[in-house]
Design an enzyme around this catalytic site. Sequence first.
Site, PDB file in Angstrom:
ATOM      1  N   CYS A 192      -9.149   3.133   4.210  1.00 31.69           N
ATOM      2  CA  CYS A 192      -9.023   2.460   5.498  1.00 31.69           C
ATOM      3  C   CYS A 192     -10.336   1.770   5.834  1.00 31.69           C
ATOM      4  O   CYS A 192     -11.299   1.832   5.084  1.00 31.69           O
ATOM      5  CB  CYS A 192      -8.668   3.457   6.587  1.00 31.69           C
ATOM      6  SG  CYS A 192      -6.908   3.870   6.630  1.00 31.69           S
TER       7      CYS A 192
ATOM      8  N   SER B  32       4.030   2.450   2.383  1.00 38.80           N
ATOM      9  CA  SER B  32       5.187   2.571   3.262  1.00 38.80           C
ATOM     10  C   SER B  32       5.735   1.209   3.660  1.00 38.80           C
ATOM     11  O   SER B  32       5.003   0.223   3.740  1.00 38.80           O
ATOM     12  CB  SER B  32       4.809   3.361   4.513  1.00 38.80           C
ATOM     13  OG  SER B  32       3.750   2.728   5.200  1.00 38.80           O
TER      14      SER B  32
ATOM     15  N   TRP C 202      -7.317  14.748   7.930  1.00 44.31           N
ATOM     16  CA  TRP C 202      -6.278  14.381   8.889  1.00 44.31           C
ATOM     17  C   TRP C 202      -5.397  15.568   9.249  1.00 44.31           C
ATOM     18  O   TRP C 202      -4.335  15.401   9.847  1.00 44.31           O
ATOM     19  CB  TRP C 202      -5.470  13.203   8.373  1.00 44.31           C
ATOM     20  CG  TRP C 202      -6.275  11.933   8.393  1.00 44.31           C
ATOM     21  CD1 TRP C 202      -7.579  11.786   8.785  1.00 44.31           C
ATOM     22  CD2 TRP C 202      -5.842  10.631   8.009  1.00 44.31           C
ATOM     23  NE1 TRP C 202      -7.975  10.487   8.668  1.00 44.31           N
ATOM     24  CE2 TRP C 202      -6.942   9.752   8.188  1.00 44.31           C
ATOM     25  CE3 TRP C 202      -4.646  10.118   7.515  1.00 44.31           C
ATOM     26  CZ2 TRP C 202      -6.859   8.387   7.901  1.00 44.31           C
ATOM     27  CZ3 TRP C 202      -4.558   8.770   7.233  1.00 44.31           C
ATOM     28  CH2 TRP C 202      -5.652   7.914   7.421  1.00 44.31           C
TER      29      TRP C 202
ATOM     30  N   ARG D 295      -0.704   4.145  18.569  1.00 44.50           N
ATOM     31  CA  ARG D 295      -0.418   4.919  17.357  1.00 44.50           C
ATOM     32  C   ARG D 295      -0.908   6.357  17.527  1.00 44.50           C
ATOM     33  O   ARG D 295      -2.100   6.601  17.752  1.00 44.50           O
ATOM     34  CB  ARG D 295      -1.093   4.262  16.159  1.00 44.50           C
ATOM     35  CG  ARG D 295      -1.137   5.080  14.888  1.00 44.50           C
ATOM     36  CD  ARG D 295       0.182   5.134  14.191  1.00 44.50           C
ATOM     37  NE  ARG D 295       0.028   5.704  12.861  1.00 44.50           N
ATOM     38  CZ  ARG D 295       0.967   6.406  12.237  1.00 44.50           C
ATOM     39  NH1 ARG D 295       2.124   6.628  12.814  1.00 44.50           N
ATOM     40  NH2 ARG D 295       0.770   6.880  11.025  1.00 44.50           N
TER      41      ARG D 295
ATOM     42  N   HIS E  26      -1.951  -3.857  11.348  1.00 47.30           N
ATOM     43  CA  HIS E  26      -1.916  -3.192  12.651  1.00 47.30           C
ATOM     44  C   HIS E  26      -1.436  -4.128  13.744  1.00 47.30           C
ATOM     45  O   HIS E  26      -1.279  -3.715  14.890  1.00 47.30           O
ATOM     46  CB  HIS E  26      -3.308  -2.648  12.995  1.00 47.30           C
ATOM     47  CG  HIS E  26      -3.791  -1.616  12.027  1.00 47.30           C
ATOM     48  ND1 HIS E  26      -4.630  -1.922  10.986  1.00 47.30           N
ATOM     49  CD2 HIS E  26      -3.527  -0.289  11.921  1.00 47.30           C
ATOM     50  CE1 HIS E  26      -4.877  -0.821  10.285  1.00 47.30           C
ATOM     51  NE2 HIS E  26      -4.219   0.172  10.839  1.00 47.30           N
TER      52      HIS E  26
ATOM     53  N   GLU F 190      -8.904  -1.707   3.169  1.00 46.73           N
ATOM     54  CA  GLU F 190      -8.652  -2.462   4.390  1.00 46.73           C
ATOM     55  C   GLU F 190      -9.836  -3.393   4.607  1.00 46.73           C
ATOM     56  O   GLU F 190     -10.969  -2.948   4.733  1.00 46.73           O
ATOM     57  CB  GLU F 190      -8.505  -1.507   5.577  1.00 46.73           C
ATOM     58  CG  GLU F 190      -7.090  -1.002   5.765  1.00 46.73           C
ATOM     59  CD  GLU F 190      -6.972  -0.172   7.023  1.00 46.73           C
ATOM     60  OE1 GLU F 190      -6.192  -0.545   7.914  1.00 46.73           O
ATOM     61  OE2 GLU F 190      -7.644   0.846   7.101  1.00 46.73           O
TER      62      GLU F 190
ATOM     63  N   HIS G 169      -6.667   4.154  -2.061  1.00 48.72           N
ATOM     64  CA  HIS G 169      -6.746   3.244  -0.922  1.00 48.72           C
ATOM     65  C   HIS G 169      -7.700   3.791   0.120  1.00 48.72           C
ATOM     66  O   HIS G 169      -7.759   4.999   0.363  1.00 48.72           O
ATOM     67  CB  HIS G 169      -5.353   3.072  -0.299  1.00 48.72           C
ATOM     68  CG  HIS G 169      -5.378   2.320   0.994  1.00 48.72           C
ATOM     69  ND1 HIS G 169      -5.666   0.976   1.068  1.00 48.72           N
ATOM     70  CD2 HIS G 169      -5.173   2.715   2.276  1.00 48.72           C
ATOM     71  CE1 HIS G 169      -5.628   0.589   2.325  1.00 48.72           C
ATOM     72  NE2 HIS G 169      -5.342   1.630   3.087  1.00 48.72           N
TER      73      HIS G 169
ATOM     74  N   ILE H 235       0.816  -1.217   0.000  1.00 51.53           N
ATOM     75  CA  ILE H 235       0.000   0.000   0.000  1.00 51.53           C
ATOM     76  C   ILE H 235       0.853   1.272   0.000  1.00 51.53           C
ATOM     77  O   ILE H 235       0.366   2.346  -0.306  1.00 51.53           O
ATOM     78  CB  ILE H 235      -0.985  -0.018   1.186  1.00 51.53           C
ATOM     79  CG1 ILE H 235      -1.871  -1.261   1.097  1.00 51.53           C
ATOM     80  CG2 ILE H 235      -1.861   1.218   1.217  1.00 51.53           C
ATOM     81  CD1 ILE H 235      -2.619  -1.402  -0.220  1.00 51.53           C
TER      82      ILE H 235
END
Length: 765
Positions: free
Chosen positions: A650, A439, A567, A521, A701, A672, A648, A437
């Site tokens: 989440c 990173s 965000w 996180r 996760h 996801e 993408h 995805i």
Amino acid sequence: MGVNRDLKKATEAYWAGKLSQEDLVAEGKRLRAEHWKIQKDAGVDIIPSNDFSFYDHVLDHIQLFGATPPRYTQHNLDPIDEFFAMGRGHQKPQTDKGPAVDVPSLEMVKWFDSNYHYVKPTLQDGQKFKLNANPKPVAEFLEAKEAGVVTRPVLLGPVSFLTLGKADRGQKVDPIDLLQDLLPVYEELLTKLKEAGAETVQIDEPVLVFDLPPRVKNSFKPAYEKLGSLGDKAPRLVFATYFGDIVHNIDVLRSLQNLYAIHIDVVRNPEQLETVIGALGPKQTLSVGVVDGRNIWKTNFKKAIEKVEVATQKLGKDRVLVASSSSLLHTPHTLASEKKLDEEVKDWFSFACEKAKELTIIAKAVTDGPASVRDEMEANAKSIEARATSKLTNDPKVKERQAKITDEMFERKSPFPTRIAQQQSNLNLPMFPTTTIGSFPQTKDIRIQRNKFTKGEITAEEYEKFIEKEIQDVVKIQDELGLDVYVHGEPERNDMVQYFGERLTGYVFTTHAWVQSYGSRCVRPPIIVGDISRPKAMTVKESKYAASISKKPMKGMLTGPITCLRWSFPRDDIHQSQQAQQLALALRDEVVDLESAGIFVIQVDEPALREGLPLRSGLAREDYLSWAVKSFRLSVAGVKDSTQIHSHFCYSEFQDFFSAIAALDADVLSIENSKSDAKLLKVFVDEAYPRHIGPGVYDIHSPRIPSEQEVKDRVQEMLEYLSPEQLWIDPDCGLKTRQWPETKAALTNMVNAAKSFRAQYAKAS
């Protein structure tokens, strides 16, 4: 989390075996005491307890009510390890001390329309509830009492707990059917809290802002009649809602006049105030949420006081409480930690500690009159005016460009069938293509070198060479793994929004303004203070270099306009659609520059698209989806047909906004999905979705490594709903937070599973 993310550091040290359980518990106790003292010193009269969690407050309630699924309880883990296993999974080999343990985490989804994630209650047919032997709300109330602070415990209400839950896989229970089984546990808990000395308890029922099914809506009255019937055996109840208005459910509120108080969010929906006042009982108290718990802007005292006075004029001052709109979980800890912010801009902000002080000032102004806080009122008015007139907020060139947007700028040159044929010819990908995805693990060395560069301890040239070496390593690893579409790993990026914000005008940045996203996180959202533009290319150099050393197609990675907006802490002085459009224009330039640099797969992530969806259906939702989709399309539509656009998402209940997903017109979607029921993919069949899809095959996760067979089973499930020609194989999300050994092992199993299906379908053809 603490002023320096103390809880994050402690929990991660515990998971790594570097901190004892005793020390972890002690750190939690220290933080709770510190936070109660901050509020007490600020002059807050009613201080909450049971708002602390080592992972997630909903997960706390799952364990509190004995609703832990059997797959976790069967391993006889220590309670705190069982708790963490539900949140992040648990995997350990067999040893002399015990058998192997391998359990995935429970599903995690967004908390309403925030970027916070909660762990979803996962319930069984015939579910039994039992109050924990040492109830956390009682223990923490007594802990605060011992420290000299009498608190108001906060609970998630029974209707919301069940409504936000789901039936476990293979189970058929409708969670709301369990209400009568759950209520005795609440009765027992409330009784214990009263015995401990609690006079009031806040019960959060945030689902009341939703359009609720009749069975859920009708459950409030009998539930709270039952809890209210405890009388003096229980504390007085404060029924709290937030994140929206409850006018559409006002009949529910009228049925709750036996409760002590009602809390509403008048930051998000001030229009509901008078209607709610009219629905209160003759002795009920109203808690008026006038200090924003979701954003960082300084409260306008004049406007906040006017809202509170609407209530006091009709109810009397003795029946009105001044409160934040919601929990302050969603705001950073304290502005005092920000030593590098420009003083002009810093004066516009208010973080959690400052908001606590704002509450006391507003309450005093209402109680004793504005003259009692004249200095504070004058300083506040000056700050509000300074922000409104600042040159930092307005850029005429940005507005001029927005005015020149045409309808053609939202459209790709050709429809998907034409595009995908050209893309396949250009990229030559196999069936079941594999990718990640974006990173890859951000190692300690990466963080150290970035920190050195930020502090000026190494030169730009030295840092660039370090980043190039990291990219070389990531490309080599992908060669060895056998992936089909590569990424450069993003070693140069600190955060998927902050990185872009630092390269755009209109943003400012903090050094310590962390907020919790999930578990340990934390994210440090940038702040939009003015009009946005892109002075120069942001990602082209790294992506171009990665492509030059890659054997396979290299994917450029960008964060989409809605996610950059959601965000961040957005402006509250212009509509969010205008901010999204400005971001889209900046990203459009970047997308075109990537293509010109030889990057022919470009992913523009929009994990926050669902998060921004208004909580209720209707015109507001339709309007949001219209401008959100147009912003995405504006950002990507400048490329040729042969360039493949990915996006993408989440964790999202994407059936709620499927028409918008289709309207994005992305060539490939990744979602996801590893902890969701594959049946959710049925919407793609029902709507005859024609483009390509990559539902995540494993949860990133969690440090848990899925077996190859597990991935195969997941893919086989997906093939019940998607065609082989549509399906991409990828993880749930980016791998930034994982370690390299588990990343390589999981991706090896994923790639081998994809190869197995390729071979299977090659034989069939």
